[in-house]
Design a protein around this motif. Structure first.
Motif, short mmCIF file in Angstrom:
data_model
loop_
_atom_site.label_atom_id
_atom_site.label_comp_id
_atom_site.label_asym_id
_atom_site.label_seq_id
_atom_site.Cartn_x
_atom_site.Cartn_y
_atom_site.Cartn_z
N ASP A 195 -17.46 -13.19 -4.11
CA ASP A 195 -17.36 -13.28 -2.64
C ASP A 195 -16.04 -12.66 -2.20
OD1 ASP A 195 -17.98 -13.89 -0.06
OD2 ASP A 195 -17.52 -16.02 -0.22
N ILE A 196 -16.11 -11.44 -1.69
CA ILE A 196 -14.91 -10.71 -1.28
C ILE A 196 -14.89 -10.58 0.24
CG2 ILE A 196 -13.60 -8.56 -1.52
CD1 ILE A 196 -13.99 -9.94 -4.18
N ALA A 197 -13.74 -10.82 0.84
CA ALA A 197 -13.54 -10.58 2.27
C ALA A 197 -12.23 -9.82 2.45
CB ALA A 197 -13.51 -11.89 3.05
N ILE A 198 -12.17 -9.02 3.49
CA ILE A 198 -11.00 -8.18 3.74
C ILE A 198 -10.49 -8.41 5.15
CG2 ILE A 198 -10.08 -5.83 3.76
CD1 ILE A 198 -12.46 -4.99 2.02
N ILE A 199 -9.18 -8.52 5.29
CA ILE A 199 -8.52 -8.50 6.60
C ILE A 199 -7.66 -7.25 6.63
CG2 ILE A 199 -6.91 -9.64 8.17
CD1 ILE A 199 -7.63 -12.29 6.89
N GLY A 200 -7.84 -6.42 7.65
CA GLY A 200 -7.06 -5.20 7.76
C GLY A 200 -6.40 -5.09 9.12
N SER A 201 -5.10 -4.82 9.13
CA SER A 201 -4.35 -4.69 10.38
C SER A 201 -3.98 -3.24 10.62
CB SER A 201 -3.09 -5.55 10.31
OG SER A 201 -2.27 -5.34 11.44
N SER A 202 -4.28 -2.73 11.82
CA SER A 202 -3.90 -1.37 12.21
C SER A 202 -4.47 -0.35 11.22
CB SER A 202 -2.39 -1.27 12.35
OG SER A 202 -2.01 -0.08 12.98
N LEU A 203 -3.63 0.39 10.51
CA LEU A 203 -4.14 1.34 9.52
C LEU A 203 -4.91 0.61 8.43
CD1 LEU A 203 -4.37 4.24 8.52
CD2 LEU A 203 -2.15 3.95 7.38
N GLY A 204 -4.47 -0.61 8.10
CA GLY A 204 -5.21 -1.42 7.15
C GLY A 204 -6.61 -1.74 7.63
N GLN A 257 -5.60 1.40 -4.71
CA GLN A 257 -4.99 0.08 -4.93
C GLN A 257 -5.94 -1.03 -4.48
OE1 GLN A 257 -1.31 1.45 -2.73
NE2 GLN A 257 -0.36 -0.02 -4.13
N ALA A 258 -6.55 -0.87 -3.32
CA ALA A 258 -7.47 -1.87 -2.81
C ALA A 258 -8.69 -1.99 -3.73
CB ALA A 258 -7.91 -1.51 -1.39
N LEU A 284 0.81 -1.21 0.00
CA LEU A 284 0.00 0.00 0.00
C LEU A 284 0.85 1.27 0.00
CD1 LEU A 284 -2.73 -1.07 2.58
CD2 LEU A 284 -2.85 -1.14 0.08
N ASN A 285 0.42 2.22 -0.81
CA ASN A 285 1.07 3.51 -0.88
C ASN A 285 0.90 4.26 0.44
OD1 ASN A 285 1.30 6.54 -1.73
ND2 ASN A 285 2.02 5.40 -3.52
N VAL A 286 1.84 5.13 0.76
CA VAL A 286 1.73 5.93 1.98
C VAL A 286 0.55 6.89 1.91
CG1 VAL A 286 3.31 7.73 1.20
CG2 VAL A 286 3.02 7.32 3.66
N SER A 287 0.18 7.30 0.71
CA SER A 287 -0.99 8.16 0.54
C SER A 287 -2.25 7.33 0.75
CB SER A 287 -1.02 8.76 -0.87
OG SER A 287 -2.32 9.20 -1.21
N PRO A 288 -3.09 7.69 1.72
CA PRO A 288 -4.32 6.93 1.95
C PRO A 288 -5.22 6.87 0.71
CG PRO A 288 -3.86 8.30 3.84
CD PRO A 288 -2.89 8.71 2.77
N ALA A 289 -5.32 7.97 -0.02
CA ALA A 289 -6.15 7.97 -1.22
C ALA A 289 -5.64 6.97 -2.24
CB ALA A 289 -6.19 9.38 -1.82
N SER A 336 -1.13 16.52 3.98
CA SER A 336 -2.28 16.24 3.12
C SER A 336 -2.81 14.82 3.34
CB SER A 336 -1.92 16.45 1.65
OG SER A 336 -0.87 15.57 1.26
N HIS A 337 -1.93 13.92 3.76
CA HIS A 337 -2.35 12.55 4.01
C HIS A 337 -3.32 12.47 5.19
CE1 HIS A 337 1.67 11.14 2.04
NE2 HIS A 337 0.74 11.44 1.14
N LEU A 338 -3.17 13.37 6.15
CA LEU A 338 -4.07 13.37 7.30
C LEU A 338 -5.49 13.73 6.85
CD1 LEU A 338 -1.83 15.15 9.97
CD2 LEU A 338 -1.93 12.73 9.36
N GLN A 339 -5.60 14.68 5.92
CA GLN A 339 -6.91 15.04 5.38
C GLN A 339 -7.50 13.89 4.57
OE1 GLN A 339 -8.86 17.84 5.98
NE2 GLN A 339 -10.37 16.52 4.97
N GLU A 340 -6.65 13.17 3.85
CA GLU A 340 -7.12 12.02 3.09
C GLU A 340 -7.70 10.96 4.03
OE1 GLU A 340 -3.98 10.57 0.60
OE2 GLU A 340 -3.78 12.46 -0.46
#
Length: 207
Positions: free
Chosen positions: A63-72, A48-49, A38-43, A121-125
């Motif tokens: 059938d989609i499932a997501i696992i996200g850790s911390s920021l993910g 990408q996701a 994942l790019n450092v830019s949240p947008a 700007s990433h914080l606003q994203e």
């Protein structure tokens, strides 16, 4: 498809990501696993996701499932709301637009060397991706460790009312004992020792 979203400064080489992939390989369903860097830019990370989800659906995966850790996990919550899919949140960030304020500037990566630059700007994203309240809580499974040294597990629980919640006493932000929980996590996502589980097994009611 099972989409794994790693955390801030992490990568597909994180031990939890590798453990999930290894288990799916042993069960013969590794082709369903995806974990983009994942790019450092949240947008851009969300883009990408989204691209991975579009690609899976174009290939016939419904059938989609997501696992996200911390920021993910923060990203996973937003994507689950947008796409109506199941999501497992592993010590998820709840308000990263404030958490990452102290990380502005260049930050080293955990795996493979290198660094990223966190911009204001990433914080606003991140703020633009906030989820005020989850809908259909049954499609969420939260693992929250009381010993998380980075984030407050109580905020995670408060952000997921009605979800499937497992509070891990002690542990840490990385959930060092994740091997004890990986099979349960994958069952929630629709996978087991036989590969893909039938729709009636270990699935939340998403209606």
């Amino acid at each position: 498809m099972l989409l794994y979203l790693h955390g801030f400064r992490s990568s597909p080489q994180s031990f939890k990501s590798r453990l999930v992939q290894e288990r799916m390989r042993a069960w013969g369903v590794e082709k369903s696993f995806a974990c983009p860097t994942l790019n450092v830019s949240p947008a851009q990370a969300i883009a990408q996701a989204e691209a991975a989800i579009r690609g899976a659906r174009a290939g016939g995966e419904t059938d989609i499932a997501i696992i996200g850790s911390s920021l993910g996990g923060f990203y996973a919550r937003w994507l689950a709301e947008r796409h109506g899919c199941r999501a497992v949140l592993l010590n998820p960030a709840i308000h990263p637009w404030t958490d990452l304020e102290k990380y502005l500037g260049e930050q080293s990566l955990y795996h493979g060397g290198g660094s990223v630059v966190v911009e204001r700007s990433h914080l606003q994203e991140l703020l633009d991706l906030r989820v005020e309240q989850i809908t259909k809580p049954a499609r969420y499974y939260l693992l929250a460790a009381t010993g998380d040294e980075v984030l407050d597990y109580r905020e995670m629980v408060q952000a997921c009312p009605g979800a499937n919640i497992r509070i891990i006493e002690g542990s840490d932000h990385g959930i060092s004992e994740f091997e004890d929980y990986v099979d349960d996590v994958l069952a929630f996502c629709g996978y087991g020792p036989g590969g893909k589980l039938p729709a009636s097994a270990s699935r939340p009611d998403l209606a």
